[in-house]
Structure formats: structure tokens, C-alpha cells
Design a protein around this motif. Sequence first.
Motif, PDB file in Angstrom:
ATOM      1  N   GLN A 194      -5.597  -0.710  -6.776  1.00 16.91           N
ATOM      2  CA  GLN A 194      -5.235   0.387  -5.877  1.00 16.91           C
ATOM      3  C   GLN A 194      -5.285   1.664  -6.696  1.00 16.91           C
ATOM      4  O   GLN A 194      -4.915   1.676  -7.871  1.00 16.91           O
TER       5      GLN A 194
ATOM      6  N   SER B 293      -7.352   0.840  -1.674  1.00 18.14           N
ATOM      7  CA  SER B 293      -7.397  -0.510  -2.230  1.00 18.14           C
ATOM      8  C   SER B 293      -8.833  -0.990  -2.283  1.00 18.14           C
ATOM      9  O   SER B 293      -9.600  -0.775  -1.346  1.00 18.14           O
TER      10      SER B 293
ATOM     11  N   CYS C 240       0.846  -1.194   0.000  1.00 16.65           N
ATOM     12  CA  CYS C 240       0.000   0.000   0.000  1.00 16.65           C
ATOM     13  C   CYS C 240       0.881   1.242   0.000  1.00 16.65           C
ATOM     14  O   CYS C 240       1.629   1.468   0.934  1.00 16.65           O
TER      15      CYS C 240
END
Length: 133
Positions: free
Chosen positions: A29, A23, A17
Amino acid sequence: MIQYRCMFPVLFLLASCSAGMISTSSGLQYKVLQRGTGKKAVAGDEVLIYETTSYRNGNVLYSNFNSTSPVKVLIGGNQATQAVDEGLRGMQAGEIRELIAPPELVKRKSYPKNVSPDSTLVIKMKLDRILSK
């Protein structure tokens, strides 16, 4: 679309991330680089977009960002990759998003032959406008 925000991107468990990325349950994402205005795009809308698709190392596979001709896409019409289709939902005119798209969301029959089927791609999209129905 379920959204998960990356809360602690410095933890090694969440290393995938990136800061500011959202996400989704599909593995897509994205982050908003520039906010838009007006109605949010939904399935069934025809939209005009500018897009640059590249490998994570920055090598560009496709781009119309510097052209005067946006591409018309029907959201939910199986006209673009799953990543682009999902990434367009909720965008507003003028909005720019950067997507990190895993391999399973960027496959399609006519994708360029030079793209490895195992590639995670970076897609920068600008929603030019939503066309009237």
C-alpha cells in the motif's frame, strides 16, 4: 503493477486501507505525500533515494532522510526489498511516497537482525533523481 484505490475506507471490511492509500496486487500500500516532476522511474533505472524505514509504532530502523548522501538503487536489480523496488516504479524526481509493506515484501538476506520477520513496515521514500543511462 495493478493498482486498487481504497474507495470506502470507513467500512470495516476495508479497515486495512488507510485514506488516500493505493493497494497493489502484491499487498503493498502506498500514498503520494509530495508529487514529483519529470520522467517516471522504471525497471532498469538507477535512482538515488532517501528512505526512512520504521515499525508501524514509529520506531525507526533505518534512515538516511536527514543526510546529504542518498542511496543508489537499480530498480529491478534485487538491490532493495521488494517493497522498495515496487514502490519506486512510477516515481518522479522529488516525489515522496509512504509505503505500508507487509512482511513478505520486506524480507532480504542482510536485513537487520533486530527486525522481526513478521513485521509490517512503514517506508517513507523520496526519489532524489533518476541517473542518466
